[in-house]
Design an enzyme around this catalytic site. Structure first.
Site, PDB file in Angstrom:
ATOM      1  CB  CYS A 125      -1.019   0.029   1.133  1.00  0.00           C
ATOM      2  SG  CYS A 125      -2.379   1.185   0.764  1.00  0.00           S
ATOM      3  CG  ASP A 194      -5.690   2.036   7.507  1.00  0.00           C
ATOM      4  OD1 ASP A 194      -4.930   1.245   6.929  1.00  0.00           O
ATOM      5  OD2 ASP A 194      -6.089   3.096   6.993  1.00  0.00           O
ATOM      6  CE  LYS A 205      -5.818   0.093   1.315  1.00  0.00           C
ATOM      7  NZ  LYS A 205      -7.226   0.493   1.419  1.00  0.00           N
ATOM      8  CE  LYS A 230      -1.675   6.370  10.979  1.00  0.00           C
ATOM      9  NZ  LYS A 230      -0.486   6.218  10.134  1.00  0.00           N
TER      10      LYS A 230
HETATM   11  P1  RI2 Z   1      -0.328   6.416   6.542  1.00  0.00           P
HETATM   12  C1  RI2 Z   1      -4.020   3.506   3.965  1.00  0.00           C
HETATM   13  O1  RI2 Z   1      -5.384   3.335   3.764  1.00  0.00           O
HETATM   14  C2  RI2 Z   1      -3.277   2.199   3.889  1.00  0.00           C
HETATM   15  O2  RI2 Z   1      -3.929   1.110   4.500  1.00  0.00           O
HETATM   16  C3  RI2 Z   1      -2.012   2.604   4.599  1.00  0.00           C
HETATM   17  O3  RI2 Z   1      -1.205   1.506   4.963  1.00  0.00           O
HETATM   18  C4  RI2 Z   1      -2.608   3.334   5.777  1.00  0.00           C
HETATM   19  O4  RI2 Z   1      -3.667   4.091   5.209  1.00  0.00           O
HETATM   20  C5  RI2 Z   1      -1.677   4.168   6.596  1.00  0.00           C
HETATM   21  O5  RI2 Z   1      -1.258   5.278   5.890  1.00  0.00           O
HETATM   22  P2  RI2 Z   1      -6.187   3.944   2.474  1.00  0.00           P
HETATM   23  O6  RI2 Z   1      -6.590   5.345   2.889  1.00  0.00           O
HETATM   24  O7  RI2 Z   1      -1.118   7.119   7.593  1.00  0.00           O
HETATM   25  O8  RI2 Z   1      -5.331   3.903   1.245  1.00  0.00           O
HETATM   26  O9  RI2 Z   1       0.907   5.741   7.095  1.00  0.00           O
HETATM   27  O10 RI2 Z   1      -7.388   3.028   2.360  1.00  0.00           O
HETATM   28  O11 RI2 Z   1      -0.026   7.294   5.355  1.00  0.00           O
END
Ligand code: RI2
Length: 320
Positions: A125, A194, A205, A230
């Site tokens: 991701c 997340d 993800k 988180k």
């Molecule tokens: P940061 C994203 O979700 C992914 O799952 C990714 O690993 C996570 O957020 C964390 O992202 P999506 O919004 O906060 O693409 O580290 O569904 O950037």
């Protein structure tokens, strides 16, 4: 941008990534407060509560979102004037955005220390926290190489490979189903999160649990980069993280789906990786084993089991 517009952009994933949506929500609440024409505290608080509810409802899995909104909104009901309530929201929103940015930088610094010269890293991701660690290690002069997955159906891998390419990092782009084929070439897996539950499970993800399972099988360490906001406080009382299931059209075009009446498309956006497949969670407060998640919730988010008991009593009409 006010709450309605920001909520739309989060829902459509124009604004995405757990950290980014949290900062966008905090910014939207600040703008909402500054733009409000309410003259009474109750009306102001009501408007802000509605905005907060709208933002939190956009994506149900990333706990960063309700945590950020909770931090910005806390104390709004104690303000004696609209001016005071507005100033409080603005101050807390700005503080959250600043500390979130600082947390991502700090995680990069701590995470990079766990990357050795010559390491081949796999990421899944697009996580700014995970990529921060990789880019910092590269900037510190370590020679590294990355495997980045495609990330169906959202293709977040495209953002990841562009970021890595722009940083000058040697990168291999693979389809999600190729992870296990390459795992024996990999020294370290780094992913984002997340949500992190009290028992150290990581919600990330869809596909992350397969990646971690495959790493576990190949004895490759899995590092999760996650800011403390988180971590999911309500998992202390057994609440489960809701896994968002997105539109079928993201996976299969509607015109094809219409011709397949016996086929149902399932599109969960996230999955749960148990703590046993995770070696370390890097937070801005330091690197911890996943089993220490409760300490982060208690010490850094300030949530205690007692607090839930209190709110449960109030909800049941036994409180003040
Ligand atoms: P940061 C994203 O979700 C992914 O799952 C990714 O690993 C996570 O957020 C964390 O992202 P999506 O919004 O906060 O693409 O580290 O569904 O950037």
């Amino acid at each position: 941008m006010f709450a309605t517009e920001t909520a739309e952009k989060i829902k459509s994933m124009e604004i995405r990534g757990a950290g980014r949506i949290a900062r966008a929500a905090a910014g939207a609440l600040r703008n909402q407060a500054l733009g409000s024409t309410a003259t009474r505290t109750a009306a102001f608080a009501g408007e802000m509560e509605r905005a907060a509810g709208l933002l939190v409802a956009t994506r149900p899995t990333a706990v960063s979102l309700p945590n950020a909104v909770h931090m910005v909104m806390s104390g709004i009901d104690r303000a004696k004037t609209v001016k005071e309530a507005r100033a409080g929201v603005v101050q807390r929103a700005d503080a959250f955005i600043r500390s979130s940015q600082h947390a991502v930088e700090k995680i990069a610094e701590i995470g990079a220390r766990h990357i050795r010269d010559g390491d081949i890293i796999l990421t899944h991701c697009n996580s700014e926290a995970a990529l921060g660690c990789i880019i910092k290690a590269h900037r510190d002069g370590r020679e590294i190489e990355v495997f980045a997955t495609e990330v169906r159906p959202g293709n977040q891998g495209h953002i990841t490979i562009r970021t890595l390419n722009d940083a000058g990092i040697k990168t291999n782009f693979i389809v999600d189903s190729a992870v296990r084929s390459f795992m024996h070439d990999v020294d370290l897996v780094i992913i984002g999160a997340d949500a992190v539950t009290v028992n150290g499970a990581v919600v990330n993800k869809i596909g992350s649990s397969q990646v971690a399972h495959s790493a576990h099988e190949a004895r490759v360490n899995v590092l999760v980069a996650a800011e403390t906001y988180k971590f999911a406080p309500r998992t202390i009382i057994g609440e489960l993280i809701r896994i968002e299931e997105r539109a079928a059209g993201e996976v299969l075009p509607d015109e094809i789906a219409r011709t397949l009446p016996h086929v149902t498309v399932r599109n969960p956006a996230f999955d749960v990786t148990p703590a046993e497949f995770i070696d370390m969670i890097v937070t801005e407060q330091g690197a911890i084993p996943p089993q220490m998640a409760y300490v982060i919730i208690r010490e850094y988010l300030g949530w205690e089991i007692g607090e839930f008991h209190k709110s449960l009593e109030i909800n049941n009409g036994q409180g003040e």
